[in-house]
Each structure stands twice: as C-alpha cells, then as structure tokens.
Design a protein around this motif. Sequence first.
Motif, PDB file in Angstrom:
ATOM      1  N   ALA A 153      14.860   7.278  16.878  1.00 54.26           N
ATOM      2  CA  ALA A 153      14.894   8.394  16.087  1.00 54.26           C
ATOM      3  C   ALA A 153      14.810   7.974  14.668  1.00 54.26           C
ATOM      4  N   TRP A 154      15.400   6.888  13.986  1.00 57.47           N
ATOM      5  CA  TRP A 154      15.218   6.327  12.718  1.00 57.47           C
ATOM      6  C   TRP A 154      13.691   6.188  12.372  1.00 57.47           C
ATOM      7  N   LEU A 155      13.080   5.350  13.212  1.00 59.21           N
ATOM      8  CA  LEU A 155      11.821   5.069  13.130  1.00 59.21           C
ATOM      9  C   LEU A 155      10.808   6.161  13.239  1.00 59.21           C
ATOM     10  N   SER A 156      11.158   7.245  14.361  1.00 61.97           N
ATOM     11  CA  SER A 156      10.387   8.378  14.373  1.00 61.97           C
ATOM     12  C   SER A 156      10.142   9.015  13.147  1.00 61.97           C
ATOM     13  N   CYS A 157      11.503   9.359  12.478  1.00 57.74           N
ATOM     14  CA  CYS A 157      11.738  10.227  11.184  1.00 57.74           C
ATOM     15  C   CYS A 157      10.949   9.596  10.099  1.00 57.74           C
ATOM     16  N   GLY A 158      10.799   8.131  10.066  1.00 56.44           N
ATOM     17  CA  GLY A 158      10.205   7.300   8.998  1.00 56.44           C
ATOM     18  C   GLY A 158       8.660   7.547   9.001  1.00 56.44           C
ATOM     19  N   PHE A 159       8.057   7.497  10.170  1.00 59.73           N
ATOM     20  CA  PHE A 159       6.601   7.526  10.396  1.00 59.73           C
ATOM     21  C   PHE A 159       6.171   8.870  10.433  1.00 59.73           C
ATOM     22  N   ALA A 160       7.170   9.944  10.783  1.00 60.71           N
ATOM     23  CA  ALA A 160       6.827  11.344  10.618  1.00 60.71           C
ATOM     24  C   ALA A 160       6.718  11.703   8.967  1.00 60.71           C
ATOM     25  N   VAL A 161       7.647  11.166   8.385  1.00 62.41           N
ATOM     26  CA  VAL A 161       7.582  11.518   6.709  1.00 62.41           C
ATOM     27  C   VAL A 161       6.382  10.767   6.175  1.00 62.41           C
ATOM     28  N   ARG A 162       5.872   9.697   6.604  1.00 62.26           N
ATOM     29  CA  ARG A 162       4.748   8.803   6.110  1.00 62.26           C
ATOM     30  C   ARG A 162       3.529   9.581   6.514  1.00 62.26           C
ATOM     31  N   VAL A 188       0.880  -1.275   0.027  1.00 60.90           N
ATOM     32  CA  VAL A 188       0.095  -0.025   0.260  1.00 60.90           C
ATOM     33  C   VAL A 188       0.871   1.288   0.043  1.00 60.90           C
ATOM     34  N   HIS A 189       0.409   2.469  -0.491  1.00 56.41           N
ATOM     35  CA  HIS A 189       1.274   3.552  -0.720  1.00 56.41           C
ATOM     36  C   HIS A 189       1.665   3.914   0.826  1.00 56.41           C
ATOM     37  N   GLU A 190       1.016   4.138   1.724  1.00 56.05           N
ATOM     38  CA  GLU A 190       1.521   4.526   3.208  1.00 56.05           C
ATOM     39  C   GLU A 190       2.646   3.693   3.570  1.00 56.05           C
ATOM     40  N   ASN A 191       2.699   2.288   3.392  1.00 57.57           N
ATOM     41  CA  ASN A 191       3.940   1.523   3.700  1.00 57.57           C
ATOM     42  C   ASN A 191       5.125   1.729   2.720  1.00 57.57           C
ATOM     43  N   SER A 192       4.676   1.979   1.459  1.00 59.33           N
ATOM     44  CA  SER A 192       5.726   2.373   0.525  1.00 59.33           C
ATOM     45  C   SER A 192       6.621   3.579   0.932  1.00 59.33           C
ATOM     46  N   VAL A 193       5.852   4.657   1.429  1.00 56.61           N
ATOM     47  CA  VAL A 193       6.365   5.960   1.992  1.00 56.61           C
ATOM     48  C   VAL A 193       7.192   5.607   3.152  1.00 56.61           C
ATOM     49  N   LEU A 194       6.473   4.947   4.144  1.00 60.66           N
ATOM     50  CA  LEU A 194       7.400   4.531   5.427  1.00 60.66           C
ATOM     51  C   LEU A 194       8.683   3.789   4.859  1.00 60.66           C
ATOM     52  N   LEU A 195       8.590   2.870   3.998  1.00 57.12           N
ATOM     53  CA  LEU A 195       9.921   1.951   3.784  1.00 57.12           C
ATOM     54  C   LEU A 195      11.092   2.942   3.151  1.00 57.12           C
ATOM     55  N   MET A 196      10.355   3.865   2.023  1.00 58.50           N
ATOM     56  CA  MET A 196      11.353   4.805   1.322  1.00 58.50           C
ATOM     57  C   MET A 196      12.178   5.461   2.302  1.00 58.50           C
ATOM     58  N   SER A 197      11.332   6.313   3.314  1.00 63.10           N
ATOM     59  CA  SER A 197      11.879   6.900   4.391  1.00 63.10           C
ATOM     60  C   SER A 197      12.935   6.442   5.327  1.00 63.10           C
ATOM     61  N   LEU A 198      12.641   4.903   5.566  1.00 60.02           N
ATOM     62  CA  LEU A 198      13.584   4.508   6.551  1.00 60.02           C
ATOM     63  C   LEU A 198      14.714   4.010   5.659  1.00 60.02           C
TER      64      LEU A 198
END
Length: 537
Positions: free
Chosen positions: A86-95, A42-52
């Motif tokens: 911090a890494w996970l927080s930034c990923g979810f924030a970008v998502r 799904v699009h949300e997970n794609s954004v999360l994976l790309m940010s991570l």
Amino acid sequence: MPNPIPTEPPPRPAFNPLSRPVGGSRPYSQLRASGKKQRRIVHENSVLLMSLAGGLVALAIALIMLWTGEYSARTQWTGTAFMLVAWLSCGFAVRGIVVRPLQTLSNMHAAIREGDFSMRARSAGQFDALSMLMFEINALTEAMREEKLGALEANALLNKVMSEIDVAIFAFDSDHRLRVVNRAGERLMARHAERLIGSSAEELGLAEALDGPGAQTIEKAFPGGSGRWGMRRSTFRQGGIPHQLVVMADLSRALREEERQAWQRLVRVLGHELNNSLAPIRSIADSLEMILKRQPRPSDWEDDVRRGLRVIAERSEALSRFMRDYARLTRLPQPQPLKVPLAPLIRRIAGLEQRLPVRLVPGPEVTIEADPDQLEQVLINLIRNAVDASLEAAANTGLPRTPIIPAQGAAGSRAHAPSPQVAASAGAQASTASAGVAAGTEGTEAKSSPAPGVRVSWEKSGTSVEIIVQDDGPGVANPSNLFVPFFTTKPGGSGIGLALSRQIAEAHGGTVFLRNRSDAHGCEAHVLLPLVQSAEE
C-alpha cells in the motif's frame, strides 16, 4: 625510448545558429541520449521519494505496533506485506498524478515546436490550477494555429500577386546575390528562376539599380525587353540579414499610349483651329476670283475686294496668334526659384484686378520657394477667370456690382511684371491694372465683398500651402476639358491660361485643380505648392 608523437585534440565544430531547434534548446530525447551523467535526481524520482517519505513515519509506527503486539507470525508477515504494498502503491500513484500532466504539456510544447497545433489537453474542463494551465495552453495553441493559418494564406496571396503582377521584382542579399524573383522578372531576364537564383547584380545588369538613387528612371536593354523602366528600391530584413528589394516597371508602353493620346488631342485642336481660319479664307478667295472673272465688273468691286482681303488678313493674324500661343505653351522656361513670402505676393496680384473687388481672407505667414514671375502669372490667370465668372453671373441675375474705390497712401506697393516668356494671357490684365497697382491693396482687405465677388485665401497643409480662389459664378459645366490646351468657353479666350497655370505649378512641384463649390454656386481653384523646409524639419 622514442618520444611519443603528441596527438592534437579534434577540432571543435563551427557554431551554426541555424542548426539549433526552435526555442533555443535541444529536444528531451536528445538530452536523454547525451552521454552526460545526471548528478541530480530526476523530477519523477524526487516526487516518488517525497511521497514515500511522507508515509514512512506512519508505516514505521504501524510496523512497530504490529511486531510488538501479541499477533501470530503469519498475521505479522501478512500485515507487513500489505502495508509495504500500500505504501509503495500510494507513492507511485502520487508520482503518476504529478508526472502525467507534465508529460502531456511537454508533448504539446514539442508539437507546437514542430508546427503541429492539433493536440489538445483533455483535463481542461475543471476549475483547479492544473486545469487552468491546460486551458491556457489550449488557448495558446489555438491562437498560434490561427496565426499560422493566416500567415500561410497571406504568403499564398503574396506569392499569387507576385506571380501575376506585370512588374519585375528582385530581392538581393547583402552580397548582391539574387534570392527572390517573380515571373515578370523571369520574362525580363529570359531565364527561369532556378537559373537566376544566386546570380550577382552585375551579371543581371542591375548593379546601377542597387547603387543609384532609390527611385529613378533608366533606359536599358535586357534579354527579355528594352525601353524605359521605372525603378524603386527598398530595404527589408530576413533572418536579421538586410536585403534589398528592387521593383521595375516598364514605362515604355504607358508612355507610348500617353504620347498617342497627346498627339490625337493636338491634331484635333490644331485641325479645329486651322479649319476655322482656312475655311473662310478659301470661301472669300473663291468669291474674289468670281468677282475678278465677271465681265463687266460691278461698280463696287474694289470695295468687295478690300473687304475680302481685310477678312483674309484678320483670319491670318488670328492663325498667327494661335501658333504663337502654342509655341509659348510648349517653350515654358525653367523656373528660377527664390524664397518668396506668400501673403505680400497675393496682395499685389489681388490689387491688379479693377473690375471687381477681390477680398483676401488672411492666412498664415508662410514662405515658398518659387519663381515669382511665373507664380504671379498663375494667380493672375486664376483671379481673372474668377472675376469673369462672377461678372457673367452678375449679368445673368441683374445684380449690381460694387466698383473699387482705391485706398490712399499705399502707392509704395508695386507688383513685379511677369517675364515675357510666361506672360501667356496677362496683357489685358497689365494694361488695365496700372491705377490699381499705384493705389495699393491695403484697402482691399477692409472693403466688404460684393455679391457676386471673388475671394482669395491660403492655408498651410503639412509640408505644402494651398491657395484657394473662389468665385460666385455659374460653376464648371465640363471639368474634364478645363486643362485641355486651347479649350475655352469665353468669347475671345485663348484657352491656354489654365493649361499654362497647371504646367507652371507642376514645374514647382505642385498642382492646380478646379471644382465646383459645395456650399454655394460658383467654382474654386486650388493651387498646391511646397513650403520651404526649415533646418529643424
């Protein structure tokens, strides 16, 4: 072992285009509720994976440096936990930054699909790309809100007009089933709309309205009334399906009112003319009776009796002429249309007038389909009236008039004599026009127009031709009575020339009207007649 009974697959449901939501796609909630497996991420997970993934390299380098350096174990585990959080927080924030505006737009589109135009995006005050998108969505929502409001107001106005108008309106579908009816239609059928909707045209007695001509007059009895009805039919589409709209107006009331007014005018005119003739006859008869009773009679009583009888005979003849004129006006024969070139016809009629020169203004070469005898009678009446008005103006102002000098060498042109049925007032014209007919009309166009004078022109206007007869007379003082039969302002006039002219023009699909000139003193008569339609048209 018995063979198993084969089971048939369940039948597929029939496709119903009306069951699909507006926009041609299912709502998001239905897509998520469908039991199909989604193979794509799904699009949300794609954004999360790309940010991570974007921070994964930096995280790996930091962890290597942390664990290979001379740090205590407590520091290494604390630093590792901090970097992972911090890494996970930034990923979810970008998502969230990417997904939340898309969810807002999705909610707004869902509201628009449901007809709710009250939602607005809040981040439309900035100047980035996303804010511009939000601004355009808000503008689209406002435009659709105004359009829906206008459509609702127009629909309310249409429903109000249809309910209040005194004309029956019916709408039938392709199967000739009634779908829409207004209050007047309910009164005509003597039933409520709930009982009428779904009825066939045959059950309502309107089958001939759907199969006959688009505009017709029918005489029919309905449960709510009977009489003559003016019917018009047109076609419209609703949901891509053709429908027929039938509008029916009651003509009986209007016809009865017009008939009553016509009878009143007729009785008034007949009474006026009869009184003008019978009053002097009665007065003279009483005088003659007194002469005959006198004893002894005077010596010249026979002369008095002869004069009285002569007056009675003259008034009786005038009354007889009046009745003949009225009979001729009411028994106008049907026109026998022929293709007639207009220019030669007008030249012939203009050449009949000998009291004043009639100047012709050249116009286009057109052909009309008309009865030449009846059309000549119309032009004779109008040109004669114009000449009479111009001569009256010349007598009042003392201006001299130029006599007509016949042109030579045109003896071949000859006018057709009007038929006896339509010669309402052409006797005087025909009796004085023989010399002008033999002389022709070629020189008429070349002579200068005297002052005052008469001008005849014609011009093409769309699918009709307009003939204009202008004079330099005093103008029309009371135009409302011009076409009333037997109304005249000329001494010795019959008062049927204009009425007969308009009746002939209307029988040809045209009309006649008079008005005062705007550029000078005088009047102009207009004759509108349809042109012959060519095959290309």
